[in-house]
Design a protein around this motif. Structure first.
Motif, PDB file in Angstrom:
ATOM      1  N   SER A 150      -1.678 -31.044  26.712  1.00  0.00           N
ATOM      2  CA  SER A 150      -1.100 -31.614  25.505  1.00  0.00           C
ATOM      3  C   SER A 150      -1.016 -33.112  25.686  1.00  0.00           C
ATOM      4  N   VAL A 151      -1.695 -33.855  24.788  1.00  0.00           N
ATOM      5  CA  VAL A 151      -1.804 -35.289  24.932  1.00  0.00           C
ATOM      6  C   VAL A 151      -1.042 -35.985  23.830  1.00  0.00           C
ATOM      7  N   SER A 152      -0.263 -36.985  24.177  1.00  0.00           N
ATOM      8  CA  SER A 152       0.465 -37.753  23.183  1.00  0.00           C
ATOM      9  C   SER A 152      -0.473 -38.769  22.554  1.00  0.00           C
ATOM     10  N   VAL A 153      -0.268 -39.006  21.237  1.00  0.00           N
ATOM     11  CA  VAL A 153      -1.097 -39.960  20.527  1.00  0.00           C
ATOM     12  C   VAL A 153      -0.202 -41.034  19.946  1.00  0.00           C
ATOM     13  N   ALA A 154      -0.593 -42.272  20.088  1.00  0.00           N
ATOM     14  CA  ALA A 154       0.177 -43.373  19.515  1.00  0.00           C
ATOM     15  C   ALA A 154      -0.778 -44.271  18.759  1.00  0.00           C
ATOM     16  N   GLY A 155      -0.233 -45.098  17.882  1.00  0.00           N
ATOM     17  CA  GLY A 155      -1.048 -46.072  17.192  1.00  0.00           C
ATOM     18  C   GLY A 155      -1.750 -45.512  15.983  1.00  0.00           C
ATOM     19  N   PRO A 156      -2.903 -46.114  15.588  1.00  0.00           N
ATOM     20  CA  PRO A 156      -3.588 -45.802  14.346  1.00  0.00           C
ATOM     21  C   PRO A 156      -4.019 -44.347  14.220  1.00  0.00           C
ATOM     22  N   ALA A 157      -4.273 -43.641  15.328  1.00  0.00           N
ATOM     23  CA  ALA A 157      -4.759 -42.266  15.242  1.00  0.00           C
ATOM     24  C   ALA A 157      -3.782 -41.363  14.500  1.00  0.00           C
ATOM     25  N   GLN A 158      -2.491 -41.706  14.507  1.00  0.00           N
ATOM     26  CA  GLN A 158      -1.501 -40.874  13.867  1.00  0.00           C
ATOM     27  C   GLN A 158      -1.690 -40.826  12.354  1.00  0.00           C
ATOM     28  N   ALA A 159      -2.376 -41.841  11.785  1.00  0.00           N
ATOM     29  CA  ALA A 159      -2.555 -41.905  10.342  1.00  0.00           C
ATOM     30  C   ALA A 159      -3.797 -41.164   9.881  1.00  0.00           C
ATOM     31  N   GLN A 160      -4.580 -40.641  10.791  1.00  0.00           N
ATOM     32  CA  GLN A 160      -5.836 -40.000  10.451  1.00  0.00           C
ATOM     33  C   GLN A 160      -5.630 -38.493  10.311  1.00  0.00           C
ATOM     34  N   GLU A 161      -5.894 -37.966   9.145  1.00  0.00           N
ATOM     35  CA  GLU A 161      -5.706 -36.542   8.889  1.00  0.00           C
ATOM     36  C   GLU A 161      -7.034 -35.795   8.964  1.00  0.00           C
ATOM     37  N   TYR A 162      -6.938 -34.543   9.420  1.00  0.00           N
ATOM     38  CA  TYR A 162      -8.108 -33.691   9.534  1.00  0.00           C
ATOM     39  C   TYR A 162      -7.848 -32.368   8.834  1.00  0.00           C
ATOM     40  N   ARG A 163      -8.908 -31.779   8.343  1.00  0.00           N
ATOM     41  CA  ARG A 163      -8.851 -30.454   7.720  1.00  0.00           C
ATOM     42  C   ARG A 163      -9.451 -29.461   8.715  1.00  0.00           C
ATOM     43  N   TYR A 164      -8.660 -28.480   9.147  1.00  0.00           N
ATOM     44  CA  TYR A 164      -9.127 -27.604  10.226  1.00  0.00           C
ATOM     45  C   TYR A 164      -8.298 -26.318  10.277  1.00  0.00           C
ATOM     46  N   TRP A 165      -8.717 -25.385  11.129  1.00  0.00           N
ATOM     47  CA  TRP A 165      -7.969 -24.153  11.386  1.00  0.00           C
ATOM     48  C   TRP A 165      -7.024 -24.377  12.563  1.00  0.00           C
ATOM     49  N   SER A 166      -5.741 -24.156  12.358  1.00  0.00           N
ATOM     50  CA  SER A 166      -4.759 -24.259  13.441  1.00  0.00           C
ATOM     51  C   SER A 166      -4.406 -22.862  13.943  1.00  0.00           C
ATOM     52  N   PHE A 167      -3.868 -22.794  15.138  1.00  0.00           N
ATOM     53  CA  PHE A 167      -3.605 -21.516  15.806  1.00  0.00           C
ATOM     54  C   PHE A 167      -2.132 -21.408  16.186  1.00  0.00           C
ATOM     55  N   TRP A 168      -1.548 -20.225  15.928  1.00  0.00           N
ATOM     56  CA  TRP A 168      -0.114 -20.011  16.127  1.00  0.00           C
ATOM     57  C   TRP A 168       0.161 -18.733  16.907  1.00  0.00           C
ATOM     58  N   ASP A 169       1.194 -18.791  17.720  1.00  0.00           N
ATOM     59  CA  ASP A 169       1.649 -17.647  18.507  1.00  0.00           C
ATOM     60  C   ASP A 169       2.909 -17.092  17.855  1.00  0.00           C
ATOM     61  N   GLY A 170       2.858 -15.818  17.478  1.00  0.00           N
ATOM     62  CA  GLY A 170       4.000 -15.209  16.797  1.00  0.00           C
ATOM     63  C   GLY A 170       4.895 -14.404  17.714  1.00  0.00           C
ATOM     64  N   ALA A 171       5.005 -14.816  18.964  1.00  0.00           N
ATOM     65  CA  ALA A 171       5.857 -14.101  19.915  1.00  0.00           C
ATOM     66  C   ALA A 171       7.301 -14.064  19.426  1.00  0.00           C
ATOM     67  N   ALA A 172       7.972 -12.948  19.665  1.00  0.00           N
ATOM     68  CA  ALA A 172       9.385 -12.766  19.305  1.00  0.00           C
ATOM     69  C   ALA A 172       9.618 -12.881  17.802  1.00  0.00           C
ATOM     70  N   GLY A 173       8.550 -12.690  17.017  1.00  0.00           N
ATOM     71  CA  GLY A 173       8.704 -12.687  15.572  1.00  0.00           C
ATOM     72  C   GLY A 173       8.845 -14.043  14.935  1.00  0.00           C
ATOM     73  N   LYS A 174       8.596 -15.125  15.700  1.00  0.00           N
ATOM     74  CA  LYS A 174       8.697 -16.477  15.157  1.00  0.00           C
ATOM     75  C   LYS A 174       7.415 -17.237  15.470  1.00  0.00           C
ATOM     76  N   TRP A 175       6.940 -18.001  14.498  1.00  0.00           N
ATOM     77  CA  TRP A 175       5.731 -18.783  14.712  1.00  0.00           C
ATOM     78  C   TRP A 175       6.023 -19.991  15.590  1.00  0.00           C
TER      79      TRP A 175
END
Length: 217
Positions: A17-42
């Motif tokens: 997990s990499v922290s991002v600072a600066g201009p990259a934070q303003a750049q949005e992407y359209r993509y598939w994200s992945f979630w773990d539903g352990a213990a009934g919570k995303w």
């Protein structure tokens, strides 16, 4: 060289997990994200779906979204309720059951000219050592990947493109090839902050693994 660096970054997805600072934070992407539903919570997955091997009773979630930061990614809207998802699927020796939620996102996040399909939920019965990516492949088809193994489309959505930058400096139009556009970080894809923690669904080698399992079966 750019392609090699991008493929290398993808290989680290879900492991670093990499922290991002600066201009990259303003750049949005359209993509598939992945979630773990352990213990009934995303929870935002800390591994990619090709490496996460959920136990019997787990829930895996996939959400199509537009985001610039991992902290702002939209969760799947259906509950991570294994009891509901797999109520009609009894236990079976040598296999496990994984609830699967596929949220195609909102109309606001859809590519131009496309409409998100209705949400899909299912219970995948897979081998005991199967990954979350294999659970998805067992219940939803077709899946579309790019040359680096990134999940680009689920059940035909979106029709084309893969992880395009949609806002911020250097935003590019979607490419029909399904390859990431040359945009942020000089590597042609989502910033490191989105890659970190398994936000972008990377399934390096998953297709080959799945085919090998089918042959052995």
């Amino acid at each position: 060289m750019r392609g090699a660096r991008w493929a290398g970054a993808l290989a680290l997805a879900g492991a670093i997990s990499v922290s991002v600072a600066g201009p990259a934070q303003a750049q949005e992407y359209r993509y598939w994200s992945f979630w773990d539903g352990a213990a009934g919570k995303w929870a935002y997955a800390t591994q990619g779906p090709a490496t996460l091997r959920p136990a019997d009773g787990a829930v895996a979630g996939f959400r199509f979204t537009v985001s610039a930061e991992s902290s702002a990614v939209d969760r799947p809207r259906a509950a991570a309720d294994f009891g509901k998802l797999c109520s009609g699927t009894p236990e079976k020796s040598g296999t496990k059951r994984v609830g699967v939620v596929v949220d195609f996102g909102s109309a606001a996040d859809a590519p131009d000219g496309e409409r998100p399909p209705a949400e899909r939920t299912a219970c995948a019965r897979v081998p005991e050592d199967a990954s979350a990516a294999e659970a998805l492949a067992a219940v939803v088809k077709p899946l579309r990947y790019d040359a680096q193994g990134m999940l680009c489309g689920v059940a035909g959505y979106p029709e084309a493109g893969c992880a395009e930058q949609v806002s911020g400096a250097g935003a590019a139009e979607p490419k029909a090839s399904g390859r990431p556009s040359a945009a942020a970080d000089g590597d042609g894809g989502p910033s490191a902050g989105l890659i970190g923690g398994g936000a972008v669904v990377v399934v390096l080698g998953a297709a080959a693994v799945w085919q090998a399992r089918r042959r052995r079966g």
